[in-house]
Enzyme design. Structure first.
Site, mmCIF file in Angstrom:
data_model
loop_
_atom_site.group_PDB
_atom_site.id
_atom_site.type_symbol
_atom_site.label_atom_id
_atom_site.label_comp_id
_atom_site.label_asym_id
_atom_site.label_seq_id
_atom_site.Cartn_x
_atom_site.Cartn_y
_atom_site.Cartn_z
ATOM 1 N N CYS A 1 -4.727 12.175 -5.959
ATOM 2 C CA CYS A 1 -4.048 10.967 -6.444
ATOM 3 C C CYS A 1 -3.125 11.233 -7.628
ATOM 4 O O CYS A 1 -2.266 10.401 -7.940
ATOM 5 C CB CYS A 1 -5.080 9.902 -6.813
ATOM 6 S SG CYS A 1 -6.103 9.377 -5.419
ATOM 7 N N HIS B 1 -1.998 4.657 -11.740
ATOM 8 C CA HIS B 1 -2.458 4.895 -10.372
ATOM 9 C C HIS B 1 -3.277 3.684 -9.934
ATOM 10 O O HIS B 1 -4.095 3.160 -10.698
ATOM 11 C CB HIS B 1 -3.317 6.162 -10.328
ATOM 12 C CG HIS B 1 -4.035 6.350 -9.037
ATOM 13 N ND1 HIS B 1 -3.413 6.245 -7.810
ATOM 14 C CD2 HIS B 1 -5.340 6.626 -8.772
ATOM 15 C CE1 HIS B 1 -4.302 6.463 -6.849
ATOM 16 N NE2 HIS B 1 -5.468 6.683 -7.407
ATOM 17 N N ASN C 1 -5.412 1.793 -2.500
ATOM 18 C CA ASN C 1 -5.177 3.086 -3.128
ATOM 19 C C ASN C 1 -4.380 3.957 -2.165
ATOM 20 O O ASN C 1 -4.908 4.418 -1.153
ATOM 21 C CB ASN C 1 -6.532 3.734 -3.468
ATOM 22 C CG ASN C 1 -6.383 5.086 -4.147
ATOM 23 O OD1 ASN C 1 -5.306 5.665 -4.185
ATOM 24 N ND2 ASN C 1 -7.492 5.606 -4.664
#
Length: 322
Positions: free
Chosen positions: A114, A249, A279
């Site tokens: 990520c 994020h 996500n």
């Protein structure tokens, strides 16, 4: 002459299919309220069967190139951040280079889960500052839906698909002020995705799906992101009040709120796309940044803090003057 990396273009792409919490609850023991209260997610996008990380990356990249007003041949370096590449090799970066018709540039992938887009941004910044490149394209592109076990309610509710892009150009004007990236491999078992075909003899056989110990990941993420906020501000001799926007994020609303609290920043100054995107791993920061630039929230001259945390563990930040 001081050379800066300056954002000259952004782009983003989300697949058309929307998967809601209610739809997931039809096949998994969960509910819309359970998911939303714990994550902040209501729905996510799912890539079509014929879409790939490279095909989505191309759409986002072309938007960034168009905004930058350049010919693709001017790009010296293409960096693709992805944990879901089209192929083990060649890199998705090379596939994107070909799709864009760029004949003379370097292209490669970055795998930092990520945090991949932040790592890619940091690499790009070094290339431009040293004069090794003048224009660099960074893309985060992920098809997380294909590495999620849709019978595991702890992970299947979290992830979505998409691509975000950022085009940097060399400039005498202030741009990226600093980047900070870190890794800690000792946390390997808390968040990982196996590669069954490459597993060593003696390792337990696992399907190629995301495995995560959510509570433990949450604790480390909140602590590390808090520290990197301090690190970033200290490196630039700035107070928290100097930050106009936080672009985090998009993993979990509670992690985002904790980072905003660390900055003493109201949520109105935080770009949140989590509710309708989930996500999207390495794509999430660039997707969020692109959305806020294009809808007019982020304006030229403002100070923006980008930050991310991912498997590895990896984490990083980029402070820039847009």
């Amino acid at each position: 002459m001081t050379r800066y990396s300056r954002v000259i273009g952004t782009g983003g792409y989300l697949p058309s299919e929307i998967l809601t919490n209610d739809q997931i609850s039809e096949t998994v023991d969960t509910s819309d309220s359970w998911i939303f209260e714990r994550t902040g997610i209501k729905s996510r996008r799912i890539a079509a069967p014929d879409e790939t990380a490279a095909s989505m990356a191309e759409i986002a990249a072309r938007q960034a190139i168009a905004m930058g007003g350049i010919d693709p041949e001017e790009i010296d370096l293409v960096i693709v951040a992805t944990g879901t590449p089209d192929r083990v090799y060649p890199s998705t970066g090379c596939l994107l280079q070909h799709r864009l018709g760029i004949k003379h540039c370097v292209a490669f992938d970055v795998q930092a889960a990520c945090s991949g887009a932040i790592f890619g941004l940091s690499i790009a910044d070094q290339y431009i500052k040293t004069g090794a490149a003048r224009k660099v394209l960074i893309v985060g592109s992920e098809i997380c839906s294909r590495i999620v076990d849709w019978t595991d309610r702890t992970t299947c509710v979290l992830f979505g698909d998409g691509a975000g892009a950022l085009l940097l150009g060399a400039s005498e004007e202030t741009g990226i002020l600093s980047t900070h990236i870190h890794s800690a491999g000792e946390y390997e078992e808390l968040l990982y995705c196996p590669n069954p075909q490459a597993a060593a003899n003696g390792h337990k056989h696992e399907m190629g799906f995301i495995n995560m110990r959510g509570n433990e990941v949450f604790k480390v993420a909140v602590n590390t992101l808090g520290r990197i906020v301090d690190e970033t501000l200290e490196a630039n001799a700035l107070d928290k009040e100097a930050i106009d926007w936080l672009v985090p994020h998009q993993a979990n609303i509670r992690i985002i709120q904790a980072t905003a609290k660390k900055l003493k920043m109201p949520m109105e100054q935080v770009v949140v796309t989590l509710e309708n995107q989930g996500n999207t791993s390495s794509a999430s920061v660039l997707l969020a940044f692109n959305e806020a630039v294009r809808d007019g929230r982020i304006q030229r001259g403002q100070i923006v803090l980008l930050e991310a945390f991912g498997a590895g563990f990896t984490w990083g930040s980029a402070l820039l003057k847009y």
